[in-house]
Scaffold this active site. Sequence first.
Site, PDB file in Angstrom:
ATOM      1  N   GLU A 256       0.880  -1.176   0.000  1.00  0.00           N
ATOM      2  CA  GLU A 256       0.000   0.000   0.000  1.00  0.00           C
ATOM      3  C   GLU A 256       0.908   1.213   0.000  1.00  0.00           C
ATOM      4  OE1 GLU A 256      -3.235  -0.057  -0.090  1.00  0.00           O
ATOM      5  OE2 GLU A 256      -3.444  -2.214   0.131  1.00  0.00           O
ATOM      6  N   CYS A 295      -2.824   8.817   3.278  1.00  0.00           N
ATOM      7  CA  CYS A 295      -2.586   8.270   1.943  1.00  0.00           C
ATOM      8  C   CYS A 295      -3.769   8.544   1.028  1.00  0.00           C
ATOM      9  CB  CYS A 295      -2.348   6.769   2.048  1.00  0.00           C
ATOM     10  SG  CYS A 295      -3.639   5.933   2.974  1.00  0.00           S
TER      11      CYS A 295
END
Length: 518
Positions: A256, A295
Amino acid sequence: MNRLKSFLAGKWNEGLTAPTALLNPATEEPLAEIATGGTDLAAAVGFAREVGGPALREMTFKQRGERLQKMAKVIHAHRDTLIHLAIQNGGNTRGDAKFDVDGAMGTLSFYAELAETLGDTSVLVDGEGVKLGRSPRLYGQHVLSPRCGVAVHIGAFNFPAWGAAEKAACALLAGMPIISKPATATALVAHKMTELVLEAGILPEGAFQLLLGQVGDLFDHLGGQDVVAFTGSSATGAKLRGNPRLVSENVRVNIEADSLNAAVLGPDAQVGSPTYDLFLADVVRDMTQKTGQKCTAIRRVLVPEPLEARVREDLCERLSAIKVGNPMLDEVTMGPLATSSQLADVRAGVAKLRAETEVVLSGLQASPLGVPSGKGFFFGPTLLRCPRSGPSSAVHCHEVFGPVSTVIPYDGTAQAAVEIVRWGAGGLVSSVYSDDRAFLTDMVLGLSPFHGRLYLGSAKIADKAPGPGTALPQLVHGGPGRAGAGEELGGLRGMALYLQRTALQGDKALIDAITGRG
Ligand code: NAP
């Protein structure tokens, strides 16, 4: 100085190397320290595989879910302590800290409830079985069973609680033991959470280990039954993906990473409409929540040309009202960046974007509230404008991990918006704000292959939606390309990383009996 300890192979260990200090990023006061080394990581891997794994696999999915619920309860009982640590060590406002800590509890509870629906079984049936020949007896059925290795979890600095819990919930429910390595700079929260869960005796021995500081030779001991789930920058992700041992042993790796998430305002959204206001609120929240260190935060703001000047004005007005300072003060609505290196990265990133953008609002003038003079890693909300860009422009290639977004005008067509957003080369989430079904349909068709999640902001959900920046356990988190090509969460899908899918082929009655369907 409070030396934080790793918990490996059943023992707390304080490390040998020269320690790294964990600071309060608002005041630069040292809070604790971490040292690495002095532990046998082969033994930790063995302990997980030989002690933790078998104990977890002896339980059913339902029983493992009960442990997750207990973990959520322990975190809830110590919520204020964890929030306080996140404010101190992460530079979080109280709201930011709640987002992280409550997110951890919510995700553990979600998976605990999901476990109840899976029942008292040790193997999961995957989809419908199939008849394989003329006779109904010859039958095939896919099943999912826990892998027999260890799940190594490596977390980013921005979500020490949620980041560890969302990975742990999926791995533990699937039946895999964990070695969890939080980011060093903000490890106080992850360390406390581990201490609480271990002290409560919720998990069997060997099911959860904590590695602080560097990973050392950990990867050298991993093999084909193990999993590495990483969250962090693309640069570190690429190093992990290319690690020779992980490659040669075909260790499952989930990454990720960065994302240049976009928010696209549709041409139909009128100034002052619920959809327009939702768009403004989401952009401002994403730029400032956790000081833009999410993020999923919106980095690129696409606006139809006729609305651009008005959008800039409205965003500036709202961003100028943000109070930057020491998050211990109630009136502060945005804290500092988490570390001095984050501050240096954000400054360098803005300088890079500046080559092809104009400054609409500069974060450099911010003078933080309640902070000793010259202290703290502060950077105020910064809005840039990029009137002309192309696929290789920095605004589409370089993630500035802070309170920084760029307004990009487009001609109001879905085709142009899709082309520009795709220049980000794969994202975690992008959002589209419109009530025009044809525009939304074109956007969904154009953007879906490039994203793990699309958020459709419209008038009907304007007062109900959490915004694109909140990853939910029900929905997939992850994205293709730049975003790391990984996938986490999404209900049962989140457990797939930790389970082996096997096709059983044989007598239907026998397979039904083995899988609990007989
Ligand atoms: P980072 O510097 O890549 O570090 C991430 C983690 O990797 C930390 O635990 C770090 O440990 C560890 N690490 C560093 N070098 C390593 C190596 N050679 N081998 C193994 N582990 C290593 O990222 P960050 O600065 O913490 O996080 C910010 C980045 O994460 C941003 O780019 C953001 O977009 C991304 N992010 C992505 C997601 C997502 O879900 N896609 C979520 C959050 C953040 P140390 O701290 O000890 O160095």
